[in-house]
Design an enzyme around this catalytic site. Sequence first.
Site, PDB file in Angstrom:
ATOM      1  CE  LYS A  11     -28.198 -25.125  41.651  1.00  0.00           C
ATOM      2  NZ  LYS A  11     -29.037 -25.320  40.442  1.00  0.00           N
TER       3      LYS A  11
HETATM    4  C1  LIG Z   1     -28.455 -25.419  39.133  1.00  0.00           C
HETATM    5  C2  LIG Z   1     -29.276 -25.914  38.008  1.00  0.00           C
HETATM    6  C3  LIG Z   1     -28.717 -26.250  36.756  1.00  0.00           C
HETATM    7  C4  LIG Z   1     -27.233 -26.050  36.443  1.00  0.00           C
HETATM    8  O1  LIG Z   1     -26.401 -26.897  37.170  1.00  0.00           O
HETATM    9  P1  LIG Z   1     -24.835 -26.591  37.323  1.00  0.00           P
HETATM   10  O2  LIG Z   1     -24.298 -27.651  38.189  1.00  0.00           O
HETATM   11  O3  LIG Z   1     -24.755 -25.232  37.934  1.00  0.00           O
HETATM   12  O4  LIG Z   1     -24.257 -26.607  35.943  1.00  0.00           O
HETATM   13  C5  LIG Z   1     -29.549 -26.729  35.759  1.00  0.00           C
HETATM   14  N1  LIG Z   1     -30.874 -26.873  35.976  1.00  0.00           N
HETATM   15  C6  LIG Z   1     -31.453 -26.564  37.151  1.00  0.00           C
HETATM   16  C7  LIG Z   1     -32.926 -26.733  37.312  1.00  0.00           C
HETATM   17  C8  LIG Z   1     -30.684 -26.096  38.218  1.00  0.00           C
HETATM   18  O5  LIG Z   1     -31.276 -25.782  39.387  1.00  0.00           O
END
Ligand SMILES: *Cc1c(COP(=O)(O)O)cnc(C)c1O
Length: 417
Positions: free
Chosen positions: A34
């Site tokens: 993110k």
């Molecule tokens: C947010 C997140 C996901 C999922 O991603 P999305 O875009 O919500 O599908 C998977 N792995 C980690 C470590 C995350 O922080």
Amino acid sequence: MPIILTSKRIVPVKEIDEELHLLELWHGPTAAFKDLPLQFMSRLLSKAMDKETAVLVATSGDTGKAALEGFKNVEGTYIIVFYPKDGVSKIQKLQMVTTGGNNTAVIALKGDFDDCQNGVKDIFSDREFKSRFDQEFSSANSINWGRLAPQIIYWFHAYSSLLRKNRIQRGEKVDIVVPTGNFGDILSAYYASKMGLPVGKFVCASNDNNVLTDFFRTGTYNADRQLKKTISPAMDILISSNLERFLFDITGKQSGKIREWYSKLDKKEKFTVDRKTKQKMDEIFHGEYATEEETLHTIGKYYEEHDYPLDPHTAVGVKCYEKYREKQSDEKVTLLASTANPFKFSTAVLKGITGQKTFEDKFENIERLRKKTGWPVHRGLKGLQKKEIKHDYCSRNKIRKKISEILKKLSEENKSI
Ligand SMILES: *Cc1c(COP(=O)(O)O)cnc(C)c1O
């Protein structure tokens, strides 16, 4: 304002074997993917707005820290993060409350995540309150287009990296596997394919909260079930908010149909897509899931065979990749999103690798994992105990007062610099 990364290559592609390539998306400041969209989005916002922006975020853990780091010291922006006082882990809390920067604030709210979320939502719809400020209010949640768009870029980057290493020919299709929660990362890969990236199949990987697996198998989205707490918590989601965008696109933008399905989801917690839509989904998507036991086993196996510690989210993806391969005789080169650095989830990774009981103290597990693997601890997780703590808390009915105080204080501080 330089962007902090632990790799000069930003998103390096790690080759596990000839077919499986991991796209390491966790070299940003908080060790999870993110970071990439949030660092990008804050700078776009800062450039695009002619007013100052106050970003309000409600978090159940990881998004809060990634948003704080994304917006920290970005000109013309302020960021205030609310988290449920007893609803985040000790490390998540420490990560947030030790954030530096001249435009950040972190507030613990009495109540659970829903209280936080609703408290923040109330502000966005309160015109009178918002009109009292010089700043514009904005959010940074995962359906924000400013977060989705930057994610499209790294899929092209990964493909060109495979080309450069002669692992694929120009125009050759690759499969894409994504550990999925809110359907944001996999949707950005889908958009990349619509923009010309040659993709064979998308494998949507879930944990025990396998609503999406069932959806891609049966065409029925059924959120009427209990949420399970797993070792891959960022994927513990029953309603994947970005799926709606995918359905809008794949039905040829039939907004009436989408509205009908989502009002059913609202009222009855489920809906079923029509046959034609299901067929179109089948052509490009495959749903799989991995149980907790399979996830731990996969962490152990890949450490043994490839000397590579997978974080639990990435391990869910890898197990789903293996299951998909067993079912279909598909041998395309595969890009798999590795969404977190293993140290971010040290306890589960250590357990997967050693098969042994782990320690109550998270810092102990980080240290053990470091000794065991010889990997350096990601710098976003180092020395948290020693950093200065900035902290504040309030109850839901005081949110407005708190926001006013913080924005006044931060903007005065910024003016005096
Ligand atoms: C947010 C997140 C996901 C999922 O991603 P999305 O875009 O919500 O599908 C998977 N792995 C980690 C470590 C995350 O922080």
